[in-house]
Design a protein around this motif. Structure first.
Motif, PDB file in Angstrom:
ATOM      1  N   ARG A  18       0.853  -1.187   0.000  1.00 52.64           N
ATOM      2  CA  ARG A  18       0.000   0.000   0.000  1.00 52.64           C
ATOM      3  C   ARG A  18       0.889   1.237   0.000  1.00 52.64           C
ATOM      4  N   ASN A  19       1.271   1.681  -1.194  1.00 58.14           N
ATOM      5  CA  ASN A  19       2.022   2.930  -1.325  1.00 58.14           C
ATOM      6  C   ASN A  19       1.708   3.546  -2.681  1.00 58.14           C
ATOM      7  N   PRO A  20       1.974   4.827  -2.863  1.00 52.57           N
ATOM      8  CA  PRO A  20       1.565   5.527  -4.087  1.00 52.57           C
ATOM      9  C   PRO A  20       2.127   4.940  -5.386  1.00 52.57           C
ATOM     10  N   THR A  22       2.294   1.972  -6.223  1.00 53.67           N
ATOM     11  CA  THR A  22       1.478   0.819  -6.585  1.00 53.67           C
ATOM     12  C   THR A  22       0.508   1.136  -7.717  1.00 53.67           C
ATOM     13  N   VAL A  23      -0.034   2.336  -7.738  1.00 56.13           N
ATOM     14  CA  VAL A  23      -1.041   2.685  -8.741  1.00 56.13           C
ATOM     15  C   VAL A  23      -0.453   2.562 -10.145  1.00 56.13           C
ATOM     16  N   THR A  56      -6.083   3.841  -6.616  1.00 53.16           N
ATOM     17  CA  THR A  56      -5.856   5.116  -5.931  1.00 53.16           C
ATOM     18  C   THR A  56      -6.713   5.193  -4.673  1.00 53.16           C
ATOM     19  N   VAL A  59      -5.166   2.934  -2.042  1.00 51.72           N
ATOM     20  CA  VAL A  59      -3.931   3.495  -1.474  1.00 51.72           C
ATOM     21  C   VAL A  59      -4.241   4.683  -0.562  1.00 51.72           C
ATOM     22  N   CYS A  60      -5.134   5.557  -1.014  1.00 54.22           N
ATOM     23  CA  CYS A  60      -5.382   6.808  -0.283  1.00 54.22           C
ATOM     24  C   CYS A  60      -6.382   6.691   0.861  1.00 54.22           C
ATOM     25  N   TYR A  66       0.434   0.783   6.477  1.00 55.52           N
ATOM     26  CA  TYR A  66       1.283   0.511   5.329  1.00 55.52           C
ATOM     27  C   TYR A  66       1.915  -0.849   5.539  1.00 55.52           C
ATOM     28  N   LEU A  70      -2.336  -4.934  -1.049  1.00 61.00           N
ATOM     29  CA  LEU A  70      -3.504  -4.746  -1.896  1.00 61.00           C
ATOM     30  C   LEU A  70      -3.432  -5.841  -2.944  1.00 61.00           C
ATOM     31  N   ASP A  87      -8.600  -4.608  -0.535  1.00 64.27           N
ATOM     32  CA  ASP A  87      -7.762  -3.921   0.452  1.00 64.27           C
ATOM     33  C   ASP A  87      -8.191  -4.356   1.846  1.00 64.27           C
TER      34      ASP A  87
END
Length: 151
Positions: A18-20, A22-23, A56, A59-60, A66, A70, A87
């Motif tokens: 789960r971090n940006p 990843t998208v 997104t 993640v957000c 963290y 996902l 998630d």
């Protein structure tokens, strides 16, 4: 079944932290898989856009620590592509109407407008949820595979 020539897989699943970042990675891997399955470009492009929205959100907004994975899953059955994002949050997604001046809040509206159908369900054992959507393929189907570990 011919063991020398097994059928191509029609389901792929990837796990992500789960971090940006990843998208973007999820878009890339799914796009490659859809290309290998010979999914039409317009359906593929729309699917990748919708995955970007769901990843997104995961993640957000999935308020979990963290490091919890996902999961992105894509599956072709007959003429339908089903994509799922799982998630660790139990909060179910709610589509809302974003005003013209708002910079966010349109993701689920896009999923609703551009997919054939969509929804969400709690994961078994009460840990998290899965948000899914389906796209019609009009005769396209799995015809190859992509090794998710390959760059």
């Amino acid at each position: 079944m011919d063991r020398a020539n097994p059928p191509h897989p029609s389901t792929f699943e990837w796990r992500f932290p789960r971090n940006p970042r990843t998208v973007g990675l999820s878009r890339h891997l799914l796009g490659r898989q859809l290309h290998a399955w010979k999914v039409m470009d317009d359906v593929s492009d729309t699917t990748v856009l919708l995955v970007s929205e769901l990843m997104t959100n995961a993640v957000c907004y999935a308020r979990v620590p963290y490091g919890r994975d996902l999961v992105l899953r894509a599956q072709v059955v007959d003429d339908t592509l089903r994509v799922e994002v799982t998630d660790g949050s139990v909060a179910m997604p709610i589509a809302r109407s974003a005003g013209p001046e708002e910079e966010s809040g349109r993701g689920l509206a896009l999923v609703e407008a551009l997919s054939h159908s969509w929804g969400a369900f709690p994961r078994p054992y009460g840990i998290g949820k899965t948000v899914w959507f389906e796209m019609e393929l009009s005769g396209a189907g799995p015809r190859g595979g992509v090794d998710p570990a390959a760059g």
